[in-house]
Scaffold this active site. Structure first.
Site, PDB file in Angstrom:
ATOM      1  N   CYS A   1     124.750  83.360  39.653  1.00  0.00           N
ATOM      2  CA  CYS A   1     123.550  83.432  39.068  1.00  0.00           C
ATOM      3  C   CYS A   1     122.455  83.344  40.002  1.00  0.00           C
ATOM      4  O   CYS A   1     121.850  82.424  40.224  1.00  0.00           O
ATOM      5  CB  CYS A   1     123.239  82.972  37.985  1.00  0.00           C
TER       6      CYS A   1
ATOM      7  N   CYS B   1     118.962  81.947  38.229  1.00  0.00           N
ATOM      8  CA  CYS B   1     119.172  80.640  37.801  1.00  0.00           C
ATOM      9  C   CYS B   1     118.842  79.630  39.128  1.00  0.00           C
ATOM     10  O   CYS B   1     118.464  78.850  38.837  1.00  0.00           O
ATOM     11  CB  CYS B   1     120.643  80.423  37.139  1.00  0.00           C
ATOM     12  N   ASP B   2     119.743  80.017  40.057  1.00  0.00           N
ATOM     13  CA  ASP B   2     119.707  79.084  41.492  1.00  0.00           C
ATOM     14  C   ASP B   2     119.082  79.363  42.570  1.00  0.00           C
ATOM     15  O   ASP B   2     118.914  78.942  43.473  1.00  0.00           O
ATOM     16  CB  ASP B   2     121.062  78.974  41.673  1.00  0.00           C
TER      17      ASP B   2
END
Length: 358
Positions: free
Chosen positions: A175, A178-179
């Site tokens: 992701c 997300c990261d």
């Protein structure tokens, strides 16, 4: 994960410059976790069944329990969803310093149980949605409910490497949204050749000094506009006919061992992170013959959270292949619970009062 109840995440030793990993310490308390079975051995009954225990399923459980819907959550044998393999979560509102994924899901679960949700960590075996009450079987036990919320999510597709599995959350991710932030001023790689891979690679150039796009075939599968953007971006280097043989690193990602699918030649690529973008698989195998799915297997939603069967609702990544975020999944869990409560009330199975609005 075993069928033990999710408890308080306990930090495990990790590298000084890498993310912290978590083990799950059994929850403590005076009451025993619900076994998922009734004393009489017959069907287990609740007003609503919730299948899945990620952000969508547990948010639905919180709202449903507060509305006295007596939710039964069939959490799966690996409860908690994809956040259970996510280390630092910094984009979920309310946590200015971030929170570990397992810790966040343990908090979701504790809140759902506080309001009376009954949660059992089992995978469903089959369903019967032909008539009400709807019936679901899991590990030999039959569960019945007047409504069902399907929140089984979707699973990222992985390369299948031992080193990839070992370093998930320590430089390996599925992701970018997300990261990506954690790789500011780092050199990283994205595996994949479709639109998703190119979108993630382009997004990651906001943070990384360089993004290597790795694809095992001799041409990209993405749309022409995405291909043109990737090749025009000075931070993206495209490697065709390139396969990942191993993720290098002991405690965190230090590089990749690559192999040319055309010549067989191998070489090492030093970098700090690897993003897998080869697709997602919706967890709908047991539902494809019961509910409508699209060509990718995602459930087809009707009227925000509904399905083709009245009384069956859905929430989260099991139908949403656009956003795939914990916060959007949680919001959909809220919507599905409210819709289910209103549908049950309209069908004269509940008293008029409701706690959902509070």
């Amino acid at each position: 994960m075993t069928d033990e109840p999710v408890g308080r995440p306990v930090p495990a030793p990790g590298p000084a410059n890498g993310p912290i990993s978590f083990a799950l310490e059994p929850a403590t308390g005076t009451s025993e976790p619900w076994s998922g079975e009734e004393d009489g051995g017959g069907p287990v009954e609740g007003k609503i069944l919730i299948i899945g225990s990620g952000p969508a399923g547990l948010t639905a459980a919180i709202y449903a329990a507060r509305a006295n819907l007596e939710p039964i959550v069939l959490a799966g044998s690996a409860p908690g969803g994809q956040l259970m393999i996510t280390s630092d979560v910094e984009n979920y509102p309310g946590f200015p310093d971030g929170i570990q994924g397992p810790e966040l899901m343990a908090a979701f679960r504790a809140q759902a149980e506080r309001f009376g949700s009954r949660i059992v960590d089992v995978d469903i075996d089959r369903v019967d949605f032909a008539s009400r009450p709807f019936r679901v079987w899991a590990r030999g036990t039959e569960y019945c409910g007047d409504a069902v919320i399907v929140a089984t999510g979707a699973s990222a597709l992985w390369l299948g490497l031992e080193s990839e599995t070992r370093l998930r959350g320590r430089g390996v991710s599925a992701c970018a949204t997300c990261d990506g932030f954690f790789f500011r001023d780092k050199e990283i790689a994205v595996v994949g050749g479709g639109d998703t891979a190119l979108e993630e690679a382009t997004f990651l150039t906001r943070f990384a000094t360089k993004v290597h796009l790795l694809h095992r075939r001799d041409s990209l599968r993405a749309s022409r506009i995405m291909v043109d953007r990737a090749f025009a971006n000075p931070k993206i280097q495209v490697h065709l006919n390139t396969a990942v043989e191993e993720v290098v690193g002991e405690s965190y990602v230090e590089g990749l061992q690559l192999k040319s699918t055309a010549t067989g030649e191998r070489h090492h690529l030093p970098l700090a992170g690897l993003f897998i973008a080869i697709g997602y698989k919706p967890n709908t195998d047991l539902l494809r013959d019961v509910l409508d799915v699209d060509e990718q297997g995602y459930l087809i939603v009707r009227d925000e959270t509904g399905s083709k069967i009245e009384g069956i609702f859905m929430a989260g990544d099991v139908h949403d292949h656009r956003y795939r975020q914990a916060v959007t999944a949680a919001g959909e869990g809220c919507k599905a619970a409210i819709d289910a409560e209103r549908w049950l009330e309209a069908n004269a199975t509940l008293p008029a009062s409701s706690a959902l609005a509070g």
